[in-house]
Design a protein around this motif. Structure first.
Motif, PDB file in Angstrom:
ATOM      1  N   ARG A  36       0.798  -1.202   0.054  1.00 59.40           N
ATOM      2  CA  ARG A  36      -0.152   0.072   0.026  1.00 59.40           C
ATOM      3  C   ARG A  36       0.762   1.350  -0.123  1.00 59.40           C
ATOM      4  O   ARG A  36       0.689   2.319  -0.618  1.00 59.40           O
ATOM      5  CB  ARG A  36      -0.870  -0.045   1.336  1.00 59.40           C
ATOM      6  CG  ARG A  36      -1.782   1.140   1.489  1.00 59.40           C
ATOM      7  CD  ARG A  36      -2.673   0.949   2.633  1.00 59.40           C
ATOM      8  NE  ARG A  36      -2.087   0.184   3.547  1.00 59.40           N
ATOM      9  CZ  ARG A  36      -2.672  -0.351   4.538  1.00 59.40           C
ATOM     10  NH1 ARG A  36      -4.089  -0.249   4.714  1.00 59.40           N
ATOM     11  NH2 ARG A  36      -2.368  -0.938   5.603  1.00 59.40           N
ATOM     12  N   ASP A  55      -2.956  -0.971  -3.380  1.00 61.19           N
ATOM     13  CA  ASP A  55      -4.035  -1.017  -2.199  1.00 61.19           C
ATOM     14  C   ASP A  55      -5.212  -1.367  -2.416  1.00 61.19           C
ATOM     15  O   ASP A  55      -5.690  -1.351  -3.502  1.00 61.19           O
ATOM     16  CB  ASP A  55      -4.066   0.602  -1.982  1.00 61.19           C
ATOM     17  CG  ASP A  55      -4.730   1.130  -0.852  1.00 61.19           C
ATOM     18  OD1 ASP A  55      -5.498   0.246  -0.346  1.00 61.19           O
ATOM     19  OD2 ASP A  55      -4.290   2.095  -0.223  1.00 61.19           O
ATOM     20  N   TYR A  56      -5.603  -2.269  -1.740  1.00 63.04           N
ATOM     21  CA  TYR A  56      -6.959  -3.136  -1.812  1.00 63.04           C
ATOM     22  C   TYR A  56      -8.107  -2.010  -1.780  1.00 63.04           C
ATOM     23  O   TYR A  56      -9.013  -2.247  -2.548  1.00 63.04           O
ATOM     24  CB  TYR A  56      -7.163  -3.865  -0.824  1.00 63.04           C
ATOM     25  CG  TYR A  56      -6.106  -4.938  -0.386  1.00 63.04           C
ATOM     26  CD1 TYR A  56      -5.297  -5.280  -1.130  1.00 63.04           C
ATOM     27  CD2 TYR A  56      -6.237  -5.947   0.838  1.00 63.04           C
ATOM     28  CE1 TYR A  56      -4.369  -6.522  -1.200  1.00 63.04           C
ATOM     29  CE2 TYR A  56      -5.368  -6.874   0.895  1.00 63.04           C
ATOM     30  CZ  TYR A  56      -4.465  -7.118   0.183  1.00 63.04           C
ATOM     31  OH  TYR A  56      -3.490  -8.241   0.190  1.00 63.04           O
ATOM     32  N   SER A  57      -8.095  -0.911  -1.176  1.00 60.09           N
ATOM     33  CA  SER A  57      -9.233   0.140  -1.246  1.00 60.09           C
ATOM     34  C   SER A  57      -8.844   1.003  -2.555  1.00 60.09           C
ATOM     35  O   SER A  57      -9.761   1.807  -2.687  1.00 60.09           O
ATOM     36  CB  SER A  57      -8.883   0.932  -0.054  1.00 60.09           C
ATOM     37  OG  SER A  57      -9.126   0.097   1.045  1.00 60.09           O
ATOM     38  N   GLN A  58      -7.724   0.774  -3.315  1.00 59.89           N
ATOM     39  CA  GLN A  58      -7.659   1.508  -4.510  1.00 59.89           C
ATOM     40  C   GLN A  58      -7.384   0.506  -5.659  1.00 59.89           C
ATOM     41  O   GLN A  58      -6.415   0.251  -6.272  1.00 59.89           O
ATOM     42  CB  GLN A  58      -6.484   2.504  -4.445  1.00 59.89           C
ATOM     43  CG  GLN A  58      -6.825   3.541  -3.378  1.00 59.89           C
ATOM     44  CD  GLN A  58      -5.532   4.527  -3.200  1.00 59.89           C
ATOM     45  OE1 GLN A  58      -4.677   4.652  -4.169  1.00 59.89           O
ATOM     46  NE2 GLN A  58      -5.502   5.023  -1.986  1.00 59.89           N
ATOM     47  N   GLY A  77      -6.566  -8.695   3.912  1.00 60.13           N
ATOM     48  CA  GLY A  77      -6.869  -7.347   4.528  1.00 60.13           C
ATOM     49  C   GLY A  77      -6.958  -7.595   5.856  1.00 60.13           C
ATOM     50  O   GLY A  77      -7.580  -8.619   6.509  1.00 60.13           O
ATOM     51  N   GLU A  79      -8.631  -5.013   7.442  1.00 58.74           N
ATOM     52  CA  GLU A  79      -9.806  -4.038   7.846  1.00 58.74           C
ATOM     53  C   GLU A  79     -11.028  -4.711   7.906  1.00 58.74           C
ATOM     54  O   GLU A  79     -11.929  -5.147   6.793  1.00 58.74           O
ATOM     55  CB  GLU A  79      -9.937  -2.942   6.652  1.00 58.74           C
ATOM     56  CG  GLU A  79      -8.615  -1.973   6.878  1.00 58.74           C
ATOM     57  CD  GLU A  79      -8.715  -1.069   5.785  1.00 58.74           C
ATOM     58  OE1 GLU A  79      -9.809   0.014   5.844  1.00 58.74           O
ATOM     59  OE2 GLU A  79      -7.919  -0.729   5.082  1.00 58.74           O
ATOM     60  N   GLN A  82     -14.245  -4.340   5.796  1.00 57.82           N
ATOM     61  CA  GLN A  82     -13.936  -3.663   4.376  1.00 57.82           C
ATOM     62  C   GLN A  82     -13.299  -4.712   3.483  1.00 57.82           C
ATOM     63  O   GLN A  82     -13.169  -4.750   2.453  1.00 57.82           O
ATOM     64  CB  GLN A  82     -12.908  -2.833   4.577  1.00 57.82           C
ATOM     65  CG  GLN A  82     -13.579  -1.389   5.522  1.00 57.82           C
ATOM     66  CD  GLN A  82     -14.415  -0.839   4.514  1.00 57.82           C
ATOM     67  OE1 GLN A  82     -14.739  -0.480   3.612  1.00 57.82           O
ATOM     68  NE2 GLN A  82     -15.715  -0.772   5.591  1.00 57.82           N
ATOM     69  N   ARG A  83     -13.337  -6.154   4.106  1.00 66.01           N
ATOM     70  CA  ARG A  83     -12.397  -7.032   3.343  1.00 66.01           C
ATOM     71  C   ARG A  83     -13.107  -7.511   1.883  1.00 66.01           C
ATOM     72  O   ARG A  83     -12.527  -7.791   1.107  1.00 66.01           O
ATOM     73  CB  ARG A  83     -12.147  -8.313   4.035  1.00 66.01           C
ATOM     74  CG  ARG A  83     -11.032  -8.233   5.180  1.00 66.01           C
ATOM     75  CD  ARG A  83     -10.979  -9.500   5.828  1.00 66.01           C
ATOM     76  NE  ARG A  83     -10.077  -9.372   6.855  1.00 66.01           N
ATOM     77  CZ  ARG A  83     -10.484  -9.252   8.306  1.00 66.01           C
ATOM     78  NH1 ARG A  83     -11.622  -9.367   8.599  1.00 66.01           N
ATOM     79  NH2 ARG A  83      -9.300  -9.151   9.187  1.00 66.01           N
ATOM     80  N   PRO A  85     -15.111  -5.879  -0.294  1.00 65.97           N
ATOM     81  CA  PRO A  85     -14.854  -5.116  -1.444  1.00 65.97           C
ATOM     82  C   PRO A  85     -13.309  -5.000  -1.733  1.00 65.97           C
ATOM     83  O   PRO A  85     -13.150  -5.206  -2.989  1.00 65.97           O
ATOM     84  CB  PRO A  85     -15.544  -3.709  -1.455  1.00 65.97           C
ATOM     85  CG  PRO A  85     -15.756  -3.720   0.226  1.00 65.97           C
ATOM     86  CD  PRO A  85     -15.862  -5.143   0.650  1.00 65.97           C
ATOM     87  N   GLN A  86     -12.521  -5.067  -0.765  1.00 70.22           N
ATOM     88  CA  GLN A  86     -11.079  -4.844  -1.194  1.00 70.22           C
ATOM     89  C   GLN A  86     -10.734  -6.414  -1.663  1.00 70.22           C
ATOM     90  O   GLN A  86      -9.921  -6.317  -2.788  1.00 70.22           O
ATOM     91  CB  GLN A  86     -10.475  -4.848   0.295  1.00 70.22           C
ATOM     92  CG  GLN A  86     -10.640  -3.452   0.837  1.00 70.22           C
ATOM     93  CD  GLN A  86      -9.985  -3.215   2.269  1.00 70.22           C
ATOM     94  OE1 GLN A  86      -9.487  -4.300   2.806  1.00 70.22           O
ATOM     95  NE2 GLN A  86      -9.976  -2.149   2.421  1.00 70.22           N
ATOM     96  N   HIS A  87     -11.081  -7.619  -1.108  1.00 69.28           N
ATOM     97  CA  HIS A  87     -10.721  -8.627  -1.562  1.00 69.28           C
ATOM     98  C   HIS A  87     -11.153  -8.989  -3.168  1.00 69.28           C
ATOM     99  O   HIS A  87     -10.624  -9.772  -3.909  1.00 69.28           O
ATOM    100  CB  HIS A  87     -11.153  -9.885  -0.759  1.00 69.28           C
ATOM    101  CG  HIS A  87     -10.489  -9.766   0.332  1.00 69.28           C
ATOM    102  ND1 HIS A  87     -10.593 -10.911   1.623  1.00 69.28           N
ATOM    103  CD2 HIS A  87      -9.266  -8.764   0.831  1.00 69.28           C
ATOM    104  CE1 HIS A  87      -9.609 -10.496   2.330  1.00 69.28           C
ATOM    105  NE2 HIS A  87      -9.002  -9.401   2.193  1.00 69.28           N
TER     106      HIS A  87
END
Length: 185
Positions: A36, A55-58, A77, A79, A82-83, A85-87
């Motif tokens: 990240r 970055d999993y969030s990006q 991840g 968080e 949040q996992r 959508p990130q995953h």
């Protein structure tokens, strides 16, 4: 030549996995450390490891991070909530990049556990199945360091919080899980 990538490469498990790849003789030029914050991986770059932002969030950072990767260690991840959508973003990027195999650090009994974190891992496992990308599920148990990092607190309070009575905890050191993950790749 096989290119290996490790996500979360600046984290506790990720750093150990990169070190294990190098220890096993994988040339540093064949290792991609996905981070990240790439600046935190400067020491890996100094060893010849390719460092890429991911970055999993990006999700827009993940396509470039996984370009040319053959084998991916996808570290979950951290968080909670949040996992999913990130995953999903990582799985989609791995598929789009043509990654040949993904090893994913899931949770014990992700499909049946009562652990409140299990549904996020189960959703990731389902996404991997649906993606068509070959994968290996690494259903890691408890990291022993989760206990040892809190030794001072335990000594101060006079108690260790964890499984009791008939409860069981399957655990291992992060280095052992890193070695197993690299073996799976």
């Amino acid at each position: 030549m096989t290119t290996y990538a490790v996500t979360a490469a600046t984290g506790h498990l990720g750093r150990l996995a990169v070190a294990e790849l190098l220890r096993r003789g994988v040339p540093a030029s064949d290792v991609v450390a996905v981070a990240r914050n790439p600046e935190k991986a400067a020491d890996l770059a100094e060893q010849g490891v390719t460092v890429r932002e991911g970055d999993y969030s990006q999700p827009e950072t993940l396509a470039t991070a996984l370009a040319g990767v053959d084998r991916l260690l996808f570290i979950s991840g951290s968080e909670a909530g949040q996992r999913v959508p990130q995953h999903l973003a990582v799985v989609e990027a791995a598929k789009a990049a043509g990654v040949g195999r993904v090893a994913y650090t899931s949770i014990l009994k992700a499909d049946t556990a009562a652990n409140p974190l299990a549904p996020e891992h189960k959703a990731t496992e389902e996404a991997l199945r649906a993606s068509g990308v070959p994968f290996t599920l690494l259903r890691n148990g408890w990291y022993l360091e989760n206990y040892t990092a809190q030794l001072g607190q335990y000594l101060e309070r006079g108690e260790i919080l964890g499984a009791a009575g008939t409860g069981r905890v399957a655990g291992a050191a992060r280095a052992d899980y890193a070695a197993a993950a690299v073996e799976a790749l």
